[in-house]
Scaffold this motif. Structure first.
Motif, PDB file in Angstrom:
ATOM      1  N   CYS A 238       9.922   2.371   8.157  1.00 40.89           N
ATOM      2  CA  CYS A 238       9.712   2.358   6.701  1.00 40.89           C
ATOM      3  C   CYS A 238       8.463   3.134   6.312  1.00 40.89           C
ATOM      4  O   CYS A 238       8.501   3.959   5.389  1.00 40.89           O
ATOM      5  N   LEU A 239       7.351   2.887   6.997  1.00 39.94           N
ATOM      6  CA  LEU A 239       6.120   3.598   6.667  1.00 39.94           C
ATOM      7  C   LEU A 239       6.227   5.083   6.999  1.00 39.94           C
ATOM      8  O   LEU A 239       5.754   5.934   6.245  1.00 39.94           O
ATOM      9  N   GLY A 240       6.863   5.406   8.118  1.00 37.07           N
ATOM     10  CA  GLY A 240       7.057   6.805   8.486  1.00 37.07           C
ATOM     11  C   GLY A 240       7.914   7.550   7.480  1.00 37.07           C
ATOM     12  O   GLY A 240       7.621   8.690   7.115  1.00 37.07           O
ATOM     13  N   TRP A 241       8.965   6.895   7.011  1.00 39.51           N
ATOM     14  CA  TRP A 241       9.826   7.531   6.014  1.00 39.51           C
ATOM     15  C   TRP A 241       9.084   7.718   4.698  1.00 39.51           C
ATOM     16  O   TRP A 241       9.252   8.730   4.017  1.00 39.51           O
ATOM     17  N   GLY A 242       8.233   6.758   4.354  1.00 41.84           N
ATOM     18  CA  GLY A 242       7.423   6.898   3.147  1.00 41.84           C
ATOM     19  C   GLY A 242       6.478   8.084   3.237  1.00 41.84           C
ATOM     20  O   GLY A 242       6.339   8.861   2.289  1.00 41.84           O
ATOM     21  N   ILE A 243       5.829   8.252   4.375  1.00 44.57           N
ATOM     22  CA  ILE A 243       4.940   9.401   4.583  1.00 44.57           C
ATOM     23  C   ILE A 243       5.728  10.701   4.524  1.00 44.57           C
ATOM     24  O   ILE A 243       5.296  11.682   3.915  1.00 44.57           O
ATOM     25  N   PHE A 244       6.900  10.711   5.139  1.00 41.34           N
ATOM     26  CA  PHE A 244       7.761  11.892   5.101  1.00 41.34           C
ATOM     27  C   PHE A 244       8.103  12.270   3.664  1.00 41.34           C
ATOM     28  O   PHE A 244       8.061  13.455   3.296  1.00 41.34           O
ATOM     29  N   GLU A 245       8.426  11.274   2.845  1.00 38.04           N
ATOM     30  CA  GLU A 245       8.774  11.550   1.451  1.00 38.04           C
ATOM     31  C   GLU A 245       7.576  12.095   0.671  1.00 38.04           C
ATOM     32  O   GLU A 245       7.738  12.990  -0.162  1.00 38.04           O
ATOM     33  N   PHE A 246       6.377  11.588   0.943  1.00 37.27           N
ATOM     34  CA  PHE A 246       5.183  12.131   0.287  1.00 37.27           C
ATOM     35  C   PHE A 246       4.962  13.585   0.694  1.00 37.27           C
ATOM     36  O   PHE A 246       4.635  14.433  -0.140  1.00 37.27           O
ATOM     37  N   VAL A 247       5.152  13.889   1.974  1.00 37.60           N
ATOM     38  CA  VAL A 247       4.974  15.262   2.465  1.00 37.60           C
ATOM     39  C   VAL A 247       5.999  16.192   1.829  1.00 37.60           C
ATOM     40  O   VAL A 247       5.696  17.358   1.534  1.00 37.60           O
TER      41      VAL A 247
ATOM     42  N   GLY B  26       8.458   8.074  -1.781  1.00 38.66           N
ATOM     43  CA  GLY B  26       7.318   7.771  -0.922  1.00 38.66           C
ATOM     44  C   GLY B  26       6.718   6.417  -1.249  1.00 38.66           C
ATOM     45  O   GLY B  26       6.416   5.623  -0.351  1.00 38.66           O
TER      46      GLY B  26
ATOM     47  N   THR C 139       6.939   3.192   1.241  1.00 37.60           N
ATOM     48  CA  THR C 139       5.641   2.693   1.657  1.00 37.60           C
ATOM     49  C   THR C 139       5.483   1.232   1.231  1.00 37.60           C
ATOM     50  O   THR C 139       4.973   0.405   1.993  1.00 37.60           O
TER      51      THR C 139
END
Length: 70
Positions: A25-34, A41, A45
């Motif tokens: 979940c946190l990794g996908w949130g970071i990916f969406e922000f990037v 994101g 997150t």
């Protein structure tokens, strides 16, 4: 009232699964922000933070002889 996640389900018993769910979940949130998607994101997150709270801070494993009385 039903909870969003049933913490006493046997699937969530191993610690590595709970940590893996939080990391995804946190990794996908970071990916969406990037990828410049702040809505998604923030959503993922927040979901990761909620899972971290529920799975790590508030998790109480059920004993072997304990019955569910809800």
């Amino acid at each position: 009232m039903d909870k969003l996640l049933d913490l006493h389900h046997p699937f969530f018993a191993p610690l590595w699964r709970r940590v893996a769910i939080i990391a995804v979940c946190l990794g996908w949130g970071i990916f969406e922000f990037v990828m410049a998607s702040p809505f998604w994101g923030m959503l993922f997150t927040a979901l990761g933070a909620y899972c971290a709270w529920v799975f790590l801070v508030g998790y109480e494993p059920r004993g072997e002889g304990e019955n569910k009385t809800e």
